[in-house]
Design an enzyme around this catalytic site. Structure first.
Site, PDB file in Angstrom:
ATOM      1  N   PRO A 136       0.812  -1.220   0.000  1.00 21.06           N
ATOM      2  CA  PRO A 136       0.000   0.000   0.000  1.00 21.06           C
ATOM      3  C   PRO A 136       0.841   1.263   0.000  1.00 21.06           C
ATOM      4  O   PRO A 136       1.994   1.251   0.447  1.00 21.06           O
ATOM      5  CB  PRO A 136      -0.805  -0.118   1.303  1.00 21.06           C
ATOM      6  CG  PRO A 136      -0.039  -1.063   2.149  1.00 21.06           C
ATOM      7  CD  PRO A 136       0.648  -2.014   1.225  1.00 21.06           C
ATOM      8  N   ARG A 168       6.017  15.362  -7.702  1.00 21.31           N
ATOM      9  CA  ARG A 168       6.118  15.977  -6.380  1.00 21.31           C
ATOM     10  C   ARG A 168       7.385  16.813  -6.349  1.00 21.31           C
ATOM     11  O   ARG A 168       8.267  16.627  -7.182  1.00 21.31           O
ATOM     12  CB  ARG A 168       6.241  14.896  -5.292  1.00 21.31           C
ATOM     13  CG  ARG A 168       5.008  14.046  -5.145  1.00 21.31           C
ATOM     14  CD  ARG A 168       5.242  12.952  -4.099  1.00 21.31           C
ATOM     15  NE  ARG A 168       4.110  12.044  -4.065  1.00 21.31           N
ATOM     16  CZ  ARG A 168       4.194  10.723  -3.983  1.00 21.31           C
ATOM     17  NH1 ARG A 168       5.376  10.135  -3.908  1.00 21.31           N
ATOM     18  NH2 ARG A 168       3.108   9.992  -3.960  1.00 21.31           N
ATOM     19  N   ARG A 261       4.462  12.046   5.448  1.00 17.98           N
ATOM     20  CA  ARG A 261       5.208  12.291   4.207  1.00 17.98           C
ATOM     21  C   ARG A 261       4.837  13.650   3.628  1.00 17.98           C
ATOM     22  O   ARG A 261       5.655  14.315   3.000  1.00 17.98           O
ATOM     23  CB  ARG A 261       4.947  11.161   3.198  1.00 17.98           C
ATOM     24  CG  ARG A 261       5.853  11.226   1.996  1.00 17.98           C
ATOM     25  CD  ARG A 261       5.761   9.989   1.120  1.00 17.98           C
ATOM     26  NE  ARG A 261       4.484   9.927   0.418  1.00 17.98           N
ATOM     27  CZ  ARG A 261       4.115   8.931  -0.374  1.00 17.98           C
ATOM     28  NH1 ARG A 261       4.920   7.889  -0.551  1.00 17.98           N
ATOM     29  NH2 ARG A 261       2.942   8.937  -0.973  1.00 17.98           N
ATOM     30  N   ARG A 272      -6.034   6.933  -1.052  1.00 14.41           N
ATOM     31  CA  ARG A 272      -4.934   5.968  -0.907  1.00 14.41           C
ATOM     32  C   ARG A 272      -5.211   4.998   0.242  1.00 14.41           C
ATOM     33  O   ARG A 272      -4.886   3.813   0.152  1.00 14.41           O
ATOM     34  CB  ARG A 272      -3.599   6.704  -0.719  1.00 14.41           C
ATOM     35  CG  ARG A 272      -3.100   7.274  -2.052  1.00 14.41           C
ATOM     36  CD  ARG A 272      -1.842   8.104  -1.942  1.00 14.41           C
ATOM     37  NE  ARG A 272      -1.517   8.654  -3.258  1.00 14.41           N
ATOM     38  CZ  ARG A 272      -0.412   8.374  -3.961  1.00 14.41           C
ATOM     39  NH1 ARG A 272       0.510   7.592  -3.477  1.00 14.41           N
ATOM     40  NH2 ARG A 272      -0.214   8.893  -5.169  1.00 14.41           N
ATOM     41  N   ASP A 296       8.071  -2.741   9.913  1.00 13.20           N
ATOM     42  CA  ASP A 296       7.839  -2.082  11.207  1.00 13.20           C
ATOM     43  C   ASP A 296       9.078  -1.244  11.490  1.00 13.20           C
ATOM     44  O   ASP A 296       9.125  -0.061  11.180  1.00 13.20           O
ATOM     45  CB  ASP A 296       7.584  -3.162  12.270  1.00 13.20           C
ATOM     46  CG  ASP A 296       7.120  -2.556  13.583  1.00 13.20           C
ATOM     47  OD1 ASP A 296       7.158  -1.324  13.704  1.00 13.20           O
ATOM     48  OD2 ASP A 296       6.738  -3.318  14.493  1.00 13.20           O
TER      49      ASP A 296
HETATM   50  N1  LIG Z   1       9.796   1.518   8.821  1.00 13.70           N
HETATM   51  C1  LIG Z   1       9.422   2.791   8.785  1.00 13.70           C
HETATM   52  N2  LIG Z   1       9.122   3.441   9.923  1.00 13.70           N
HETATM   53  C2  LIG Z   1       8.723   4.732   9.906  1.00 13.70           C
HETATM   54  N3  LIG Z   1       8.589   5.469   8.790  1.00 13.70           N
HETATM   55  C3  LIG Z   1       8.860   4.871   7.637  1.00 13.70           C
HETATM   56  C4  LIG Z   1       9.289   3.516   7.566  1.00 13.70           C
HETATM   57  N4  LIG Z   1       9.489   3.198   6.277  1.00 13.70           N
HETATM   58  C5  LIG Z   1       9.211   4.305   5.550  1.00 13.70           C
HETATM   59  N5  LIG Z   1       8.836   5.299   6.361  1.00 13.70           N
HETATM   60  C6  LIG Z   1       8.393   6.663   5.982  1.00 13.70           C
HETATM   61  O1  LIG Z   1       7.061   6.532   5.494  1.00 13.70           O
HETATM   62  C7  LIG Z   1       6.825   7.443   4.435  1.00 13.70           C
HETATM   63  C8  LIG Z   1       6.326   6.674   3.219  1.00 13.70           C
HETATM   64  O2  LIG Z   1       7.385   5.892   2.711  1.00 13.70           O
HETATM   65  P1  LIG Z   1       7.586   5.678   1.150  1.00 13.70           P
HETATM   66  O3  LIG Z   1       7.421   6.971   0.424  1.00 13.70           O
HETATM   67  O4  LIG Z   1       8.840   4.937   0.969  1.00 13.70           O
HETATM   68  O5  LIG Z   1       6.320   4.752   0.861  1.00 13.70           O
HETATM   69  P2  LIG Z   1       5.862   4.027  -0.500  1.00 13.70           P
HETATM   70  O6  LIG Z   1       5.384   2.683  -0.126  1.00 13.70           O
HETATM   71  O7  LIG Z   1       6.957   4.089  -1.479  1.00 13.70           O
HETATM   72  O8  LIG Z   1       4.658   4.939  -0.934  1.00 13.70           O
HETATM   73  P3  LIG Z   1       4.015   5.142  -2.403  1.00 13.70           P
HETATM   74  O9  LIG Z   1       3.476   3.844  -2.833  1.00 13.70           O
HETATM   75  O10 LIG Z   1       2.946   6.161  -2.189  1.00 13.70           O
HETATM   76  O11 LIG Z   1       5.078   5.636  -3.317  1.00 13.70           O
HETATM   77  C9  LIG Z   1       8.122   8.179   4.189  1.00 13.70           C
HETATM   78  O12 LIG Z   1       8.044   9.437   4.804  1.00 13.70           O
HETATM   79  C10 LIG Z   1       9.175   7.291   4.851  1.00 13.70           C
HETATM   80  O13 LIG Z   1      10.271   8.049   5.326  1.00 13.70           O
HETATM   81  N1  LIG Z   2       0.855  -0.823 -11.804  1.00 16.97           N
HETATM   82  C1  LIG Z   2       1.797   0.094 -11.575  1.00 16.97           C
HETATM   83  N2  LIG Z   2       1.838   0.733 -10.377  1.00 16.97           N
HETATM   84  C2  LIG Z   2       2.828   1.618 -10.186  1.00 16.97           C
HETATM   85  C3  LIG Z   2       3.785   1.900 -11.160  1.00 16.97           C
HETATM   86  N3  LIG Z   2       4.631   2.833 -10.670  1.00 16.97           N
HETATM   87  C4  LIG Z   2       4.212   3.096  -9.422  1.00 16.97           C
HETATM   88  N4  LIG Z   2       3.134   2.366  -9.125  1.00 16.97           N
HETATM   89  C5  LIG Z   2       2.389   2.332  -7.871  1.00 16.97           C
HETATM   90  O1  LIG Z   2       1.561   3.465  -7.780  1.00 16.97           O
HETATM   91  C6  LIG Z   2       1.334   3.750  -6.425  1.00 16.97           C
HETATM   92  C7  LIG Z   2       1.450   5.232  -6.168  1.00 16.97           C
HETATM   93  O2  LIG Z   2       2.727   5.688  -6.386  1.00 16.97           O
HETATM   94  P1  LIG Z   2       3.110   7.214  -6.066  1.00 16.97           P
HETATM   95  O3  LIG Z   2       4.517   7.368  -6.547  1.00 16.97           O
HETATM   96  O4  LIG Z   2       2.128   8.072  -6.783  1.00 16.97           O
HETATM   97  O5  LIG Z   2       2.982   7.353  -4.580  1.00 16.97           O
HETATM   98  C8  LIG Z   2       2.319   2.915  -5.614  1.00 16.97           C
HETATM   99  O6  LIG Z   2       1.621   1.831  -5.051  1.00 16.97           O
HETATM  100  C9  LIG Z   2       3.271   2.389  -6.645  1.00 16.97           C
HETATM  101  O7  LIG Z   2       3.763   1.126  -6.325  1.00 16.97           O
HETATM  102  C10 LIG Z   2       3.706   1.204 -12.396  1.00 16.97           C
HETATM  103  O8  LIG Z   2       4.515   1.378 -13.325  1.00 16.97           O
HETATM  104  N5  LIG Z   2       2.698   0.331 -12.553  1.00 16.97           N
END
Ligand SMILES: Nc1ncnc2c1ncn2[C@@H]1O[C@H](COP(=O)(O)OP(=O)(O)OP(=O)(O)O)[C@@H](O)[C@H]1O
Ligand SMILES: Nc1nc2c(ncn2[C@@H]2O[C@H](COP(=O)(O)O)[C@@H](O)[C@H]2O)c(=O)[nH]1
EC number: 2.7.4.8
Length: 381
Positions: A136, A168, A261, A272, A296
């Site tokens: 997620p 962003r 974030r 989301r 975690d």
């Molecule tokens: N284990 C953790 N404990 C606390 N905060 C965390 C942890 N892992 C990540 N974060 C923080 O949580 C926020 C969301 O992390 P991140 O952007 O990597 O998520 P994501 O899964 O890539 O989200 P998205 O799918 O929207 O791109 C960031 O601010 C990050 O610094």
């Molecule tokens: N099916 C796909 N999902 C993707 C791709 N690139 C990113 N993602 C997913 O979208 C959400 C939101 O991302 P964000 O950068 O807007 O926070 C996240 O769950 C990504 O894993 C893709 O190429 N294909």
């Protein structure tokens, strides 16, 4: 290399003039003429002679073209494709196939209503399986991937997705995403350029074939950060990958991270979070994910991710010794062909470091093809 004596066949006629090299290769009732001028910067052109009607056709050429070089040799592999060996280019880039009647070419011929050929680059060895990371929004996928890329910059490469969402602050076009217009992305999807795509949180996201191939071409293991719909599509595709789902320790913690974030509006956060519930429900779908990781404590989760990935690190690619120095310049030409192999002979007097005087290309090893790469080539001394 097999024991049987090479069977020599004259299947390709090479004509060299002062400023042009041409190979003419017969495939059934057609002759494919592959030409390039003496100018190393100019690209290859293709013409087809229909031997029955004695008419020439210039086909639609699909796929990335071979790197410009000043010389090549070619031979018919089978009724579907021609092998082209480039001289004077890096070893990682010297094997190409011109697909003239593969299922992909047949399909494109039907769609376009014109004669079609497609280039595909030959890649030695299988490489390591790409890693698909889902979970997620806000769980920490991007954070974990960034740590992995920082610690192992030469081992892993990120598949840069396309998205129609706005960048962003601090996101760079071509690095974090290819930010694109919806109409352009839809057009490219219809052209078959995407491995998968999905509507996620109100925007279109997708992984182009090129995004994955370009990482693999660099000899790196590809990491895909995609949603669960995308993971399903990749699972159903021909790309063999490892699928990891990252879970939050609790829903409350997920919400806290998303808010902290500070990149989304309240409305987007709500969307989301709604989608997160559905994604978490699907994490246990039979046969979808190979591994679940709970994020975690970040450091503990990262260590677990590294352990998971090293499980697959055990195998040695037999082609490693040949491709180790992929930057060495290839100077091979086609010597002969049998039903099982094509022999390539080095044209340099002094065998360069990292190259061999005679190489055998195992014809049973070719897999994939346009619109991606022809992979898994077994090239032995
Ligand atoms: N284990 C953790 N404990 C606390 N905060 C965390 C942890 N892992 C990540 N974060 C923080 O949580 C926020 C969301 O992390 P991140 O952007 O990597 O998520 P994501 O899964 O890539 O989200 P998205 O799918 O929207 O791109 C960031 O601010 C990050 O610094
Ligand atoms: N099916 C796909 N999902 C993707 C791709 N690139 C990113 N993602 C997913 O979208 C959400 C939101 O991302 P964000 O950068 O807007 O926070 C996240 O769950 C990504 O894993 C893709 O190429 N294909």
């Amino acid at each position: 290399m097999g024991e049987e004596a090479p069977e020599f066949r004259v299947e390709s006629v090479t004509l060299e003039s002062k400023d042009c090299i041409q190979n003419a290769i017969d495939v059934g009732d057609k002759t494919y003429v592959i030409s390039r001028s003496d100018d190393p910067k100019s690209s290859i052109s293709i013409k087809i002679l229909d031997k029955l009607t004695q008419t020439w056709v210039v086909p639609t050429v699909l796929g990335a073209h071979p790197t410009p070089s000043n010389s090549h040799s070619s031979i018919l592999v089978n009724s579907e494709k021609i092998l082209l060996i480039e001289k004077g280019v890096p070893l990682s880039d010297f094997i190409w196939f011109l697909e003239v009647d593969t299922p992909f070419v047949k399909q494109q011929r039907k769609i376009k209503g014109t004669e079609v050929v497609a280039w595909t680059k030959g890649v030695i060895g299988e490489g390591q399986k790409p890693v698909v990371i889902s979970g997620p929004s806000g769980v920490g996928k991007g954070t974990l991937i960034a740590k992995l890329m920082k610690e192992y910059p030469s081992k892993f490469g990120f598949s840069v997705s396309h998205t129609t969402r706005s960048p962003r602050e601090k996101e760079i076009d071509g690095v974090h995403y290819h930010f694109t217009e919806r109409s352009k992305m839809e057009e490219e999807i219809s052209e078959g350029k995407f491995l998968e795509f999905a509507h996620v949180h109100g925007n279109l996201y997708g992984t182009s074939i090129e995004a994955v191939e370009s990482v693999t071409d660099e000899g790196k293991r590809c990491i895909l950060d995609i949603d669960v719909q995308g993971a399903r599509s990749v699972r159903a595709s021909s790309l063999e990958a490892i699928f990891i789902f990252v879970c939050p320790p609790s829903f409350e913690e997920l919400e806290k991270r998303l808010r902290a974030r500070g990149t989304e509006t309240e409305e987007q956060i709500q969307k989301r979070l709604r989608n997160a519930r559905a994604e978490l429900d699907q994490s246990n779908s039979p046969g979808l994910f190979d591994h679940l990781l709970v994020n975690d404590d970040l450091e503990a989760c990262y260590e677990n991710l590294k352990k998971l990935l090293s499980l697959d690190d055990g195998h040695e690619d037999p082609n490693d010794s040949l491709i180790k120095d992929g930057k060495a310049i290839a100077c091979y030409s086609i010597l002969s062909k049998t039903n099982s192999e094509i022999l390539l002979q080095s044209e340099t007097n002094e065998v360069e470091k990292g190259t061999a005087s005679l190489l055998s290309l195992d014809l049973s090893s070719l897999s994939g093809g346009a619109p991606g790469r022809t992979r898994g080539l077994k090239l032995t001394r």
